[in-house]
Design a protein around this motif. Structure first.
Motif, PDB file in Angstrom:
ATOM      1  N   ASN A   1       3.362  16.762  -4.722  1.00  0.00           N
ATOM      2  CA  ASN A   1       2.229  16.310  -3.912  1.00  0.00           C
ATOM      3  C   ASN A   1       1.121  17.349  -3.875  1.00  0.00           C
ATOM      4  O   ASN A   1      -0.055  17.001  -3.799  1.00  0.00           O
ATOM      5  CB  ASN A   1       2.680  15.965  -2.492  1.00  0.00           C
ATOM      6  CG  ASN A   1       3.371  14.628  -2.418  1.00  0.00           C
ATOM      7  OD1 ASN A   1       3.180  13.774  -3.262  1.00  0.00           O
ATOM      8  ND2 ASN A   1       4.199  14.448  -1.413  1.00  0.00           N
TER       9      ASN A   1
ATOM     10  N   GLY B   1      -0.207  17.924   0.917  1.00  0.00           N
ATOM     11  CA  GLY B   1       0.819  18.385  -0.013  1.00  0.00           C
ATOM     12  C   GLY B   1       1.080  19.873   0.144  1.00  0.00           C
ATOM     13  O   GLY B   1       2.229  20.320   0.125  1.00  0.00           O
TER      14      GLY B   1
ATOM     15  N   LEU C   1       1.791  11.088  -0.074  1.00  0.00           N
ATOM     16  CA  LEU C   1       2.031  10.118  -1.132  1.00  0.00           C
ATOM     17  C   LEU C   1       1.289   8.806  -0.864  1.00  0.00           C
ATOM     18  O   LEU C   1       0.623   8.264  -1.749  1.00  0.00           O
ATOM     19  CB  LEU C   1       3.533   9.863  -1.282  1.00  0.00           C
ATOM     20  CG  LEU C   1       3.961   8.944  -2.410  1.00  0.00           C
ATOM     21  CD1 LEU C   1       3.630   9.574  -3.745  1.00  0.00           C
ATOM     22  CD2 LEU C   1       5.443   8.660  -2.315  1.00  0.00           C
TER      23      LEU C   1
END
Length: 120
Positions: free
Chosen positions: A41, A51, A88
């Protein structure tokens, strides 16, 4: 003196009851630290720097696990998991929206080119 009978294969035959012993082995709790997911990420879907923040929490979870603090490791790993899910989802949404914007801009450009040819 008491003699034991021996089986043909060599095992002792005795009249004493068999005894069992239960040994409680402490089960090591597996705490996933989500470092690989956080790194993915961070590199590819770093929406709003989630991330990177997830990667920091993953490293903290791994450190807590190495020290033996499983409660702290689970807490940091849970936070890293939540941040990874959000990174995500936001990354996928942004890719879809950018794709739609690109398609709309390309369609508008083609339409403008066709209108320009029509008037020349």
């Amino acid at each position: 003196m008491m003699q034991n009978k021996v089986d043909v294969r060599g095992a002792l035959l005795s009249t004493a009851p068999a005894t069992t012993k239960v040994i409680n082995v402490p089960e090591e709790t597996v705490v996933p630290d989500h470092v690989v997911w956080s790194l993915f990420n961070t590199i590819f879907l770093n929406s709003f720097c989630l991330g990177f923040v997830a990667f920091v929490y993953s490293v903290k979870a791994r450190d807590r696990k190495m020290v033996g603090d499983l409660t702290g490791a689970q807490s940091f790993a849970s936070t890293a998991r939540c941040l990874n899910i959000w990174a995500l989802v936001l990354g996928i949404i942004s890719i879809v929206l950018l794709g739609m914007a690109y398609a709309a801009a390309y369609g508008a450009l083609l339409q403008a080119m066709q209108e320009r040819r029509r008037y020349h």
